[in-house]
Design an enzyme around this catalytic site. Structure first.
Site, PDB file in Angstrom:
ATOM      1  N   ASP A  50       5.274  17.536 -43.716  1.00 43.59           N
ATOM      2  CA  ASP A  50       4.869  17.771 -45.103  1.00 43.59           C
ATOM      3  C   ASP A  50       5.038  16.558 -46.030  1.00 43.59           C
ATOM      4  O   ASP A  50       4.721  16.636 -47.212  1.00 43.59           O
ATOM      5  CB  ASP A  50       5.643  18.966 -45.678  1.00 43.59           C
ATOM      6  N   GLU A  72      20.838  13.085 -40.467  1.00 43.30           N
ATOM      7  CA  GLU A  72      20.486  11.668 -40.409  1.00 43.30           C
ATOM      8  C   GLU A  72      21.699  10.845 -39.970  1.00 43.30           C
ATOM      9  O   GLU A  72      21.607   9.966 -39.109  1.00 43.30           O
ATOM     10  CB  GLU A  72      19.986  11.183 -41.778  1.00 43.30           C
ATOM     11  N   HIS A  92       8.908  12.520 -50.202  1.00 45.74           N
ATOM     12  CA  HIS A  92       9.347  13.797 -49.657  1.00 45.74           C
ATOM     13  C   HIS A  92       8.645  14.919 -50.429  1.00 45.74           C
ATOM     14  O   HIS A  92       9.257  15.622 -51.229  1.00 45.74           O
ATOM     15  CB  HIS A  92      10.872  13.864 -49.809  1.00 45.74           C
TER      16      HIS A  92
HETATM   17  C1  UGA Z   1      14.896  17.809 -45.480  1.00 43.41           C
HETATM   18  C2  UGA Z   1      14.711  16.532 -44.660  1.00 43.41           C
HETATM   19  O1  UGA Z   1      13.654  15.762 -45.196  1.00 43.41           O
HETATM   20  C3  UGA Z   1      14.399  16.950 -43.218  1.00 43.41           C
HETATM   21  O2  UGA Z   1      14.053  15.828 -42.442  1.00 43.41           O
HETATM   22  C4  UGA Z   1      15.605  17.679 -42.664  1.00 43.41           C
HETATM   23  O3  UGA Z   1      15.307  18.186 -41.375  1.00 43.41           O
HETATM   24  C5  UGA Z   1      15.913  18.863 -43.559  1.00 43.41           C
HETATM   25  O4  UGA Z   1      16.007  18.519 -44.940  1.00 43.41           O
HETATM   26  C6  UGA Z   1      17.223  19.458 -43.095  1.00 43.41           C
HETATM   27  O5  UGA Z   1      18.266  18.975 -43.541  1.00 43.41           O
HETATM   28  O6  UGA Z   1      17.205  20.332 -42.239  1.00 43.41           O
HETATM   29  P1  UGA Z   1      12.988  19.657 -46.043  1.00 43.41           P
HETATM   30  O7  UGA Z   1      11.763  19.175 -46.726  1.00 43.41           O
HETATM   31  O8  UGA Z   1      13.996  20.361 -46.870  1.00 43.41           O
HETATM   32  O9  UGA Z   1      13.671  18.457 -45.288  1.00 43.41           O
HETATM   33  O10 UGA Z   1      12.628  20.536 -44.756  1.00 43.41           O
HETATM   34  P2  UGA Z   1      11.232  20.972 -44.170  1.00 43.41           P
HETATM   35  O11 UGA Z   1      10.153  19.998 -44.497  1.00 43.41           O
HETATM   36  O12 UGA Z   1      11.033  22.402 -44.498  1.00 43.41           O
HETATM   37  O13 UGA Z   1      11.525  20.863 -42.591  1.00 43.41           O
HETATM   38  C7  UGA Z   1      11.663  19.614 -41.924  1.00 43.41           C
HETATM   39  C8  UGA Z   1      10.748  19.585 -40.689  1.00 43.41           C
HETATM   40  O14 UGA Z   1      11.138  20.641 -39.800  1.00 43.41           O
HETATM   41  C9  UGA Z   1       9.277  19.795 -41.030  1.00 43.41           C
HETATM   42  O15 UGA Z   1       8.473  18.960 -40.228  1.00 43.41           O
HETATM   43  C10 UGA Z   1       9.053  21.262 -40.694  1.00 43.41           C
HETATM   44  O16 UGA Z   1       7.725  21.566 -40.280  1.00 43.41           O
HETATM   45  C11 UGA Z   1      10.049  21.516 -39.569  1.00 43.41           C
HETATM   46  N1  UGA Z   1      10.583  22.917 -39.526  1.00 43.41           N
HETATM   47  C12 UGA Z   1      11.020  23.525 -40.657  1.00 43.41           C
HETATM   48  C13 UGA Z   1      10.627  23.580 -38.310  1.00 43.41           C
HETATM   49  O17 UGA Z   1      10.222  23.031 -37.273  1.00 43.41           O
HETATM   50  N2  UGA Z   1      11.115  24.877 -38.283  1.00 43.41           N
HETATM   51  C14 UGA Z   1      11.547  25.529 -39.404  1.00 43.41           C
HETATM   52  O18 UGA Z   1      11.965  26.715 -39.310  1.00 43.41           O
HETATM   53  C15 UGA Z   1      11.498  24.830 -40.617  1.00 43.41           C
HETATM   54 MN    MN Z   2       9.897  18.644 -46.020  1.00 45.27          MN
END
Ligand code: UGA
Ligand code: MN
Length: 256
Positions: free
Chosen positions: A114, A200, A228
């Site tokens: 995203d 990270e 982000h």
């Molecule tokens: C922030 C960071 O930018 C992420 O890299 C980090 O993994 C996350 O926090 C964390 O600490 O877990 P954020 O934008 O809040 O990210 O999270 P998302 O964009 O919703 O998810 C990160 C990635 O994991 C995305 O590529 C999303 O597609 C994937 N994801 C999310 C899954 O594969 N499964 C899920 O249930 C949710």
């Molecule tokens: Mn994200």
């Protein structure tokens, strides 16, 4: 030219196809690029399979289901559970099984589905010797957060959120030379037992890194080339009304 291997976790939700379309068409501009798309699902889905096949990209399609007990649910607070952990680890395991550091040269980048990426960050990250770092827009509770650089060296972190983290940087703010994953074959993301925001630091500590070896990019970390971003959940207020009137409405079905 060194390769860029981008590992992207992705999961099913209304915005998924839009996000993957946008990201894949950014990636299409890149030479020497391989996309490792890892679905958070019990199998490869038709949606991702179709998208990858028609993308024109060099890719590997994997899946790894997030365990039920740590999966973020719509009712959880967004920050309560880490996302993308099993998927990134699956991507790393594929890299270790299929690449040879004596033959393949390049960098690994964790590209969430995203975010918004300027092509220049990919061009810059290719020259990473160990680990390169740069600012990320809209993170750390700020317009941008990233490494503090003095005389070409990283000395700390500029962030509004938990600056005491060993590597107080977002996932989108660093790239790692491929060879490090072979030098430290055990290094991976922590299987869901670290505090939020420490994924990270987990991987960077597992690769035995210290601040002084980090290579700042984006003009000594003075430019934002990654944001982000996150898509608003689509409003579907009309859907239930339309569905209740379906007998009146013409039948209309498209693939989403
Ligand atoms: C922030 C960071 O930018 C992420 O890299 C980090 O993994 C996350 O926090 C964390 O600490 O877990 P954020 O934008 O809040 O990210 O999270 P998302 O964009 O919703 O998810 C990160 C990635 O994991 C995305 O590529 C999303 O597609 C994937 N994801 C999310 C899954 O594969 N499964 C899920 O249930 C949710
Ligand atoms: Mn994200």
């Amino acid at each position: 030219m060194p390769m860029v291997y981008a590992i992207t976790p992705t999961y099913a939700r209304l915005q998924q196809k839009a996000e993957l379309t946008r990201l894949s068409q950014t990636l299409l501009h890149l030479p020497n690029f391989h996309w490792i798309l890892v679905e958070d699902a019990p199998n490869r889905t038709k949606r991702a399979t179709d998208l990858l096949r028609s993308s024109g990209l060099s890719y590997t399609h994997l899946y790894a289901l997030t365990p039920e007990d740590v999966k973020l649910k719509p009712t959880d607070s967004h920050s309560s559970k880490p996302r993308g952990v099993s998927q990134r680890n699956e991507g790393l395991s594929w890299i270790r099984r299929h690449l040879d550091p004596d033959i393949h040269h390049g960098v690994v980048y964790f590209a969430d589905d995203d975010n918004t990426y300027d092509l220049r960050i990919f061009a810059e990250m290719r020259r990473t010797k160990r680990v390169s770092v740069w600012p990320v827009g809209f993170t750390g509770g700020l317009r941008y957060a990233g490494p503090v650089v003095k005389q070409g060296k990283v000395t700390g972190w500029f962030t509004g959120w938990n600056p005491e983290r060993p590597f107080a940087i977002d996932m989108a703010g660093f790239a790692i030379n491929l060879k490090l994953f072979f030098q430290y074959p055990e290094a991976q993301f922590s299987n869901y037992n670290v505090q939020n925001g420490y994924q990270e630091s987990t991987i960077l500590l597992a690769l035995h890194l210290t601040l002084d070896v980090l290579e700042p990019l984006a003009d000594n970390a003075t430019k934002v080339l990654v944001w982000h971003t996150r898509a608003d959940y689509p409003r579907l207020k009309g859907e239930s009304r339309i569905q209740s009137q379906l007998h009146k409405a013409p039948y209309y079905s498209v693939e989403v």
